[in-house]
Scaffold this active site. Structure first.
Site, mmCIF file in Angstrom:
data_model
loop_
_atom_site.group_PDB
_atom_site.id
_atom_site.type_symbol
_atom_site.label_atom_id
_atom_site.label_comp_id
_atom_site.label_asym_id
_atom_site.label_seq_id
_atom_site.Cartn_x
_atom_site.Cartn_y
_atom_site.Cartn_z
ATOM 1 N N SER A 342 0.832 -1.196 0.000
ATOM 2 C CA SER A 342 0.000 0.000 0.000
ATOM 3 C C SER A 342 0.868 1.248 0.000
ATOM 4 O O SER A 342 1.952 1.259 -0.576
ATOM 5 C CB SER A 342 -0.978 -0.034 1.175
ATOM 6 O OG SER A 342 -1.933 1.001 1.044
ATOM 7 N N HIS A 344 2.837 3.143 2.017
ATOM 8 C CA HIS A 344 4.242 3.225 2.419
ATOM 9 C C HIS A 344 5.134 2.487 1.438
ATOM 10 O O HIS A 344 6.251 2.911 1.148
ATOM 11 C CB HIS A 344 4.419 2.674 3.833
ATOM 12 C CG HIS A 344 5.714 3.061 4.473
ATOM 13 N ND1 HIS A 344 6.750 2.173 4.650
ATOM 14 C CD2 HIS A 344 6.141 4.253 4.968
ATOM 15 C CE1 HIS A 344 7.760 2.791 5.242
ATOM 16 N NE2 HIS A 344 7.415 4.060 5.437
ATOM 17 N N CYS A 345 4.626 1.374 0.908
ATOM 18 C CA CYS A 345 5.420 0.563 -0.017
ATOM 19 C C CYS A 345 5.742 1.293 -1.314
ATOM 20 O O CYS A 345 6.760 0.994 -1.952
ATOM 21 C CB CYS A 345 4.681 -0.721 -0.345
ATOM 22 S SG CYS A 345 4.368 -1.801 1.057
ATOM 23 N N VAL A 346 4.880 2.220 -1.736
ATOM 24 C CA VAL A 346 5.069 2.867 -3.042
ATOM 25 C C VAL A 346 5.706 4.249 -2.938
ATOM 26 O O VAL A 346 5.905 4.911 -3.965
ATOM 27 C CB VAL A 346 3.744 2.975 -3.826
ATOM 28 C CG1 VAL A 346 3.204 1.594 -4.149
ATOM 29 C CG2 VAL A 346 2.716 3.812 -3.081
#
Length: 361
Positions: A342, A344-346
């Site tokens: 989500s 934070h990952c991107v």
């Protein structure tokens, strides 16, 4: 007998550099526009709409550098951002070849020294232990960022993903054994050598090892899906209420370890439970890892993933008091989670500061 030091040409910490916490003021947020419908198992259109809402929201508060892989990605990004009424003056479309969009992991990790100068570290990336090929363009992304910014790049010949590390402003790093000790990443390094590497490159002073992460997490248990600092002394920890859920025991163990954690002066941390989504989500029979802990902290805001779940609003209510002075905003992430991550990952934050330059670029 002391642990041998991993082989490094440069040790940024010896030059006074360390990785600042996410809540440090940002110069910009870096992220990458989704592409290739096959990567999203037919969900690309919905993912792009959620992504446009994310970029438009972040751009209200700080500049966004949006990596676009090709002409189609750039055109679709412009169209979606216009529909989202994004402040385009705050958004730079940056052409960059990529294999995937998870810039927290394939992008650089920025570091800063006491003078406020910012450099970047370029770790190897191997698609979470070789799970998704190819990854050659993703592995080159930090070098391309350094060239774009004219910024010093410290190359590190070991695998590391930004989502596997959670740091506060006192040099405490939270991580998981299931990820960092995976033999598919750095099989030649012991736990002690990994700790030395984090100290030498990112200025970490203490490494706290938790056992593992969420069921269905293809990263082998990234910390940013389960446990996050909200300030130097407060930690939010994902919890599962259903004792029959496989996540229950892992999350309970993580919480117990954190509640026993002490700082250098022997003081406990404030540990705040953050519920996991109630509804189990699956894609093609495989469990997905939705979580509210994958929020992103920026200049005056926090964006929190929402899944159309009964626990969505409760998660926002837990987080809002922990971020005084920041607007805590829930945004849809039901399509984005089909890719396994989500907000934070991107995203990847570039801290404020003068660009550090030397002869290595």
């Amino acid at each position: 007998m002391p642990e041998p030091k991993p082989d490094l040409t440069d040790r940024p910490a010896a030059l006074g550099f360390a990785m600042p916490p996410e809540w440090t003021p940002h110069a910009a947020t870096w992220t990458s526009w989704p592409f290739d419908d096959a990567l999203w198992v037919g969900h690309l259109a919905a993912v792009r709409e959620e992504f446009a809402a994310l970029v438009a929201t972040v751009a209200r508060f700080e500049p966004v550098i949006l990596n676009v892989r090709d002409d189609e990605a750039e055109a679709s990004a412009r169209a979606a951002l216009e529909r989202a009424e994004a402040p385009m003056a705050q958004i730079t479309l940056h052409r960059m070849p990529l294999n995937d969009v998870w810039f927290r992991d394939n992008g650089p990790l920025f570091i800063r020294n006491a003078k406020g100068e910012v450099a970047l570290t370029d770790w190897r990336f191997n698609a979470w232990g070789g799970k998704y090929a190819p990854w050659d363009e993703d592995d080159r992304a930090p070098q391309r960022v350094a060239k774009t910014l004219g910024m010093t790049r410290f190359a590190v010949p070991y695998v590391m993903e930004g989502g596997s590390l959670e740091l506060n402003g006192q040099g405490v790093c939270l991580t998981t054994r299931s990820c960092l000790l995976s033999p598919a990443r750095n099989p030649e390094l012991t736990q002690g050598e990994i700790e030395t590497l984090l100290r030498d490159v990112l200025g970490v002073r203490q490494v706290v090892w938790l056992p593992g992460g969420l069921e269905g997490d293809h990263t082998d248990g990234h910390i940013d899906t389960i446990v996050r600092f909200t300030d130097d002394r407060t930690i939010v920890c994902a919890v599962e209420a259903d004792e029959d859920d496989p996540n229950f025991a892992t999350m309970a163990h993580n919480r117990a370890l954190l509640e026993g954690l002490r700082d250098a002066e022997g003081n406990p941390y404030r540990v705040v439970p953050l519920p996991l989504p109630k509804t189990r989500l699956e894609l093609e029979g495989v469990r997905l890892p939705p979580t509210y802990a994958n929020f992103y902290i920026g200049n005056g805001f926090v964006v929190v993933p929402q899944y159309g779940d009964p626990h969505d609003e409760g998660a926002l209510e837990v987080l809002r008091p922990l971020f005084p002075g920041r607007e805590v905003i829930g945004l849809p992430s039901r399509a984005l989670i089909t890719g396994g991550g989500s907000f934070h990952c991107v995203t990847q934050q570039q801290p404020e500061g003068e660009i550090y330059r030397d002869e290595r670029n």
